[in-house]
Design a protein around this motif. Structure first.
Motif, PDB file in Angstrom:
ATOM      1  N   ALA A 148      71.198 -68.510  -5.818  1.00  0.00           N
ATOM      2  CA  ALA A 148      70.661 -68.260  -4.470  1.00  0.00           C
ATOM      3  C   ALA A 148      70.256 -66.809  -4.248  1.00  0.00           C
ATOM      4  CB  ALA A 148      71.690 -68.691  -3.421  1.00  0.00           C
ATOM      5  N   ASN A 149      71.082 -65.866  -4.714  1.00  0.00           N
ATOM      6  CA  ASN A 149      70.751 -64.463  -4.437  1.00  0.00           C
ATOM      7  C   ASN A 149      69.632 -63.927  -5.326  1.00  0.00           C
ATOM      8  OD1 ASN A 149      72.014 -63.967  -6.892  1.00  0.00           O
ATOM      9  ND2 ASN A 149      73.860 -63.083  -5.989  1.00  0.00           N
ATOM     10  N   GLN A 150      69.135 -64.751  -6.247  1.00  0.00           N
ATOM     11  CA  GLN A 150      67.992 -64.364  -7.070  1.00  0.00           C
ATOM     12  C   GLN A 150      66.690 -64.996  -6.575  1.00  0.00           C
ATOM     13  OE1 GLN A 150      68.721 -65.102 -11.232  1.00  0.00           O
ATOM     14  NE2 GLN A 150      70.638 -63.948 -11.249  1.00  0.00           N
ATOM     15  N   PHE A 151      66.803 -65.838  -5.560  1.00  0.00           N
ATOM     16  CA  PHE A 151      65.628 -66.569  -5.090  1.00  0.00           C
ATOM     17  C   PHE A 151      64.740 -65.676  -4.233  1.00  0.00           C
ATOM     18  CE2 PHE A 151      63.650 -69.314  -1.791  1.00  0.00           C
ATOM     19  CZ  PHE A 151      62.782 -69.998  -2.630  1.00  0.00           C
ATOM     20  N   ASN A 152      63.444 -65.722  -4.522  1.00  0.00           N
ATOM     21  CA  ASN A 152      62.450 -64.951  -3.776  1.00  0.00           C
ATOM     22  C   ASN A 152      61.273 -65.893  -3.488  1.00  0.00           C
ATOM     23  OD1 ASN A 152      60.184 -63.338  -3.084  1.00  0.00           O
ATOM     24  ND2 ASN A 152      61.060 -61.564  -4.126  1.00  0.00           N
ATOM     25  N   GLU A 153      61.146 -66.310  -2.236  1.00  0.00           N
ATOM     26  CA  GLU A 153      60.117 -67.301  -1.912  1.00  0.00           C
ATOM     27  C   GLU A 153      58.707 -66.735  -2.070  1.00  0.00           C
ATOM     28  OE1 GLU A 153      59.147 -70.851   1.281  1.00  0.00           O
ATOM     29  OE2 GLU A 153      60.721 -69.400   1.727  1.00  0.00           O
ATOM     30  N   ILE A 154      58.557 -65.432  -1.863  1.00  0.00           N
ATOM     31  CA  ILE A 154      57.234 -64.821  -2.072  1.00  0.00           C
ATOM     32  C   ILE A 154      56.835 -64.927  -3.542  1.00  0.00           C
ATOM     33  CG2 ILE A 154      55.931 -62.659  -1.998  1.00  0.00           C
ATOM     34  CD1 ILE A 154      57.590 -61.871   0.441  1.00  0.00           C
ATOM     35  N   ALA A 155      57.779 -64.637  -4.436  1.00  0.00           N
ATOM     36  CA  ALA A 155      57.505 -64.767  -5.871  1.00  0.00           C
ATOM     37  C   ALA A 155      57.183 -66.205  -6.227  1.00  0.00           C
ATOM     38  CB  ALA A 155      58.697 -64.268  -6.683  1.00  0.00           C
ATOM     39  N   LEU A 156      57.889 -67.151  -5.601  1.00  0.00           N
ATOM     40  CA  LEU A 156      57.616 -68.566  -5.836  1.00  0.00           C
ATOM     41  C   LEU A 156      56.193 -68.915  -5.411  1.00  0.00           C
ATOM     42  CD1 LEU A 156      58.400 -71.514  -6.453  1.00  0.00           C
ATOM     43  CD2 LEU A 156      59.354 -71.637  -4.134  1.00  0.00           C
ATOM     44  N   LYS A 157      55.788 -68.473  -4.234  1.00  0.00           N
ATOM     45  CA  LYS A 157      54.435 -68.775  -3.753  1.00  0.00           C
ATOM     46  C   LYS A 157      53.372 -68.154  -4.645  1.00  0.00           C
ATOM     47  CE  LYS A 157      55.696 -69.448   1.104  1.00  0.00           C
ATOM     48  NZ  LYS A 157      55.592 -68.923   2.493  1.00  0.00           N
ATOM     49  N   ASP A 158      53.640 -66.956  -5.164  1.00  0.00           N
ATOM     50  CA  ASP A 158      52.688 -66.323  -6.080  1.00  0.00           C
ATOM     51  C   ASP A 158      52.517 -67.149  -7.350  1.00  0.00           C
ATOM     52  OD1 ASP A 158      52.254 -64.215  -4.377  1.00  0.00           O
ATOM     53  OD2 ASP A 158      53.673 -62.861  -5.361  1.00  0.00           O
ATOM     54  N   VAL A 159      53.628 -67.671  -7.869  1.00  0.00           N
ATOM     55  CA  VAL A 159      53.556 -68.519  -9.064  1.00  0.00           C
ATOM     56  C   VAL A 159      52.736 -69.766  -8.779  1.00  0.00           C
ATOM     57  CG1 VAL A 159      54.911 -70.055 -10.546  1.00  0.00           C
ATOM     58  CG2 VAL A 159      55.659 -67.695 -10.172  1.00  0.00           C
ATOM     59  N   LEU A 160      52.981 -70.391  -7.649  1.00  0.00           N
ATOM     60  CA  LEU A 160      52.271 -71.620  -7.308  1.00  0.00           C
ATOM     61  C   LEU A 160      50.778 -71.371  -7.145  1.00  0.00           C
ATOM     62  CD1 LEU A 160      54.807 -73.191  -4.786  1.00  0.00           C
ATOM     63  CD2 LEU A 160      54.445 -73.810  -7.174  1.00  0.00           C
ATOM     64  N   ILE A 161      50.420 -70.247  -6.531  1.00  0.00           N
ATOM     65  CA  ILE A 161      48.995 -69.922  -6.358  1.00  0.00           C
ATOM     66  C   ILE A 161      48.334 -69.710  -7.715  1.00  0.00           C
ATOM     67  CG2 ILE A 161      47.409 -68.136  -5.543  1.00  0.00           C
ATOM     68  CD1 ILE A 161      49.299 -67.779  -3.133  1.00  0.00           C
ATOM     69  N   ASN A 162      49.023 -69.024  -8.612  1.00  0.00           N
ATOM     70  CA  ASN A 162      48.442 -68.696  -9.917  1.00  0.00           C
ATOM     71  C   ASN A 162      48.388 -69.889 -10.860  1.00  0.00           C
ATOM     72  OD1 ASN A 162      48.047 -66.006  -9.230  1.00  0.00           O
ATOM     73  ND2 ASN A 162      50.106 -65.420  -9.883  1.00  0.00           N
ATOM     74  N   CYS A 163      49.344 -70.803 -10.716  1.00  0.00           N
ATOM     75  CA  CYS A 163      49.466 -71.894 -11.706  1.00  0.00           C
ATOM     76  C   CYS A 163      48.814 -73.199 -11.273  1.00  0.00           C
ATOM     77  CB  CYS A 163      50.946 -72.158 -12.011  1.00  0.00           C
ATOM     78  SG  CYS A 163      51.744 -70.905 -13.009  1.00  0.00           S
ATOM     79  N   ILE A 164      49.028 -73.590 -10.035  1.00  0.00           N
ATOM     80  CA  ILE A 164      48.650 -74.959  -9.655  1.00  0.00           C
ATOM     81  C   ILE A 164      47.935 -74.987  -8.313  1.00  0.00           C
ATOM     82  CG2 ILE A 164      50.436 -76.101 -11.014  1.00  0.00           C
ATOM     83  CD1 ILE A 164      52.128 -76.274  -8.471  1.00  0.00           C
ATOM     84  N   GLU A 165      47.160 -73.969  -8.022  1.00  0.00           N
ATOM     85  CA  GLU A 165      46.488 -73.891  -6.731  1.00  0.00           C
ATOM     86  C   GLU A 165      45.599 -75.104  -6.474  1.00  0.00           C
ATOM     87  OE1 GLU A 165      43.956 -70.588  -4.154  1.00  0.00           O
ATOM     88  OE2 GLU A 165      43.978 -70.496  -6.348  1.00  0.00           O
ATOM     89  N   GLU A 166      45.019 -75.659  -7.561  1.00  0.00           N
ATOM     90  CA  GLU A 166      44.070 -76.756  -7.393  1.00  0.00           C
ATOM     91  C   GLU A 166      44.744 -78.114  -7.241  1.00  0.00           C
ATOM     92  OE1 GLU A 166      44.999 -76.572 -11.769  1.00  0.00           O
ATOM     93  OE2 GLU A 166      44.767 -75.191 -10.083  1.00  0.00           O
ATOM     94  N   LEU A 167      46.058 -78.185  -7.417  1.00  0.00           N
ATOM     95  CA  LEU A 167      46.765 -79.460  -7.353  1.00  0.00           C
ATOM     96  C   LEU A 167      47.284 -79.733  -5.945  1.00  0.00           C
ATOM     97  CD1 LEU A 167      48.865 -79.304 -10.648  1.00  0.00           C
ATOM     98  CD2 LEU A 167      46.658 -80.414 -10.277  1.00  0.00           C
ATOM     99  N   GLN A 168      47.477 -81.021  -5.658  1.00  0.00           N
ATOM    100  CA  GLN A 168      48.085 -81.412  -4.396  1.00  0.00           C
ATOM    101  C   GLN A 168      49.585 -81.578  -4.623  1.00  0.00           C
ATOM    102  OE1 GLN A 168      45.928 -84.973  -3.193  1.00  0.00           O
ATOM    103  NE2 GLN A 168      44.586 -83.759  -1.895  1.00  0.00           N
ATOM    104  N   TYR A 169      50.369 -80.838  -3.852  1.00  0.00           N
ATOM    105  CA  TYR A 169      51.808 -80.869  -4.064  1.00  0.00           C
ATOM    106  C   TYR A 169      52.530 -80.468  -2.789  1.00  0.00           C
ATOM    107  CZ  TYR A 169      51.456 -75.779  -4.272  1.00  0.00           C
ATOM    108  OH  TYR A 169      51.203 -74.467  -3.970  1.00  0.00           O
ATOM    109  N   THR A 170      53.806 -80.808  -2.763  1.00  0.00           N
ATOM    110  CA  THR A 170      54.711 -80.316  -1.721  1.00  0.00           C
ATOM    111  C   THR A 170      55.978 -79.830  -2.414  1.00  0.00           C
ATOM    112  OG1 THR A 170      55.741 -82.487  -1.397  1.00  0.00           O
ATOM    113  CG2 THR A 170      53.841 -81.940  -0.001  1.00  0.00           C
ATOM    114  N   TYR A 171      56.704 -78.968  -1.734  1.00  0.00           N
ATOM    115  CA  TYR A 171      58.008 -78.585  -2.274  1.00  0.00           C
ATOM    116  C   TYR A 171      58.985 -78.392  -1.124  1.00  0.00           C
ATOM    117  CZ  TYR A 171      56.955 -73.631  -1.193  1.00  0.00           C
ATOM    118  OH  TYR A 171      56.640 -72.447  -0.566  1.00  0.00           O
ATOM    119  N   LEU A 172      60.251 -78.669  -1.418  1.00  0.00           N
ATOM    120  CA  LEU A 172      61.311 -78.574  -0.416  1.00  0.00           C
ATOM    121  C   LEU A 172      62.438 -77.727  -0.979  1.00  0.00           C
ATOM    122  CD1 LEU A 172      62.584 -79.498   2.304  1.00  0.00           C
ATOM    123  CD2 LEU A 172      63.559 -81.447   1.027  1.00  0.00           C
TER     124      LEU A 172
END
Length: 279
Positions: free
Chosen positions: A46-70
């Motif tokens: 938990a203390n290593q989680f960074n949602e901004i870093a997660l969003k950056d990964v998603l934009i760079n890797c799978i921006e063209e895909l339809q997905y959700t995350y929880l």
């Protein structure tokens, strides 16, 4: 220790796209992945989680895909309960039996290892741990002095000790892992394993015959020079915790700078383990 789970659901995703995404998530700290019907779940301390870093990964890797995350919080008690419900004994190479404290003793196996993870990584079920154990089973470790980096539960050092290793130094930067390795060594009546809490700065100034490092690519690249410094000439290093492309080529190139020659590698699922020798 608290964990966060990110559950990914995809309308459609190719296997290679999922592999790339998992590799990128591993680079930002996610350490466990489970396939689901519509995607996969990814876990991170938990203390290593960074949602901004997660969003950056998603934009760079799978921006063209339809997905959700929880994103959900996983409490330590719930994690351990799930582990106990789903943990099954593991047989490796027909002569190593890994079980939990609540499973029956099986004396027919040459090596029996009892593991109580307590949130620490390494029961043998993950492909990286399995491949590292296979390397230990096929390598002459009797009377060897061994360094185990990213030791987790201590399972690799425990197996090496059961195969006759002279001394094992197990290092992990997680305090839970530090205590877990001590407790699991005691469960297996191992008295020659020393558990230390820290990172590369904790490596003792002594010579090692064998080094085990089941960590992610970026940490390996950062620490390889330290490993080379304490490894004896002709000593072996076994790495895992990374992917074949592009990770293996990067690690081989970096090892070459420190007189560590690539011998071969094995692959299990998407994961790779590799053997190097010091010139």
């Amino acid at each position: 220790m608290d964990y966060k789970k990110v559950a990914f659901n995809f309308t459609s995703i190719q296997e290679y796209q999922q592999d790339i995404l998992i590799a990128e998530l591993a680079d930002i700290g996610f350490d466990t992945f489970e396939d689901t019907e519509k995607g996969f779940d990814a876990y991170i301390i938990a203390n290593q989680f960074n949602e901004i870093a997660l969003k950056d990964v998603l934009i760079n890797c799978i921006e063209e895909l339809q997905y959700t995350y929880l994103i959900t919080d996983i409490e330590p008690e719930n994690w351990n309960e799930e582990w106990e419900k789903n943990f099954t004994p593991l047989i490796i190479n027909d002569d190593c039996y890994v079980r939990a404290t609540f499973h029956k003793h099986q004396p027919s196996y040459k090596y029996e290892i009892v593991i109580d993870p307590k949130m620490a990584f390494g029961t043998g079920h993950h492909q990286t741990t399995t491949m590292m154990m296979l390397y230990i089973l096929e390598t002459e470790v009797k009377d060897k002095v061994i360094l185990d980096m990213g030791a987790g539960t201590g399972i690799l050092g425990i197996l090496a000790a059961k195969r006759g290793a002279k001394e094992i130094v197990a290092i992990d930067n997680d305090n839970v892992c530090y205590h877990s390795a001590i407790e699991n060594a005691a469960l297996n009546n191992i008295t020659n394993l020393t558990s230390l809490c820290g990172s590369k700065e904790t490596i003792p100034a002594k010579a090692f015959d064998i080094i085990l490092a089941n960590i992610n690519r970026n940490i390996l690249l950062d620490q390889i020079e330290n490993y080379a410094t304490v490894l004896k000439p002709k000593g072996n290093i076994f790495f895992s915790g990374f992917y074949e492309t592009p990770d293996l080529e990067m690690i081989v190139a970096h090892c070459n700078q420190f007189n560590l020659s690539f011998v071969h590698h094995q692959k299990m699922g998407d994961w790779v383990a590799a053997k190097f020798v010091k010139n």
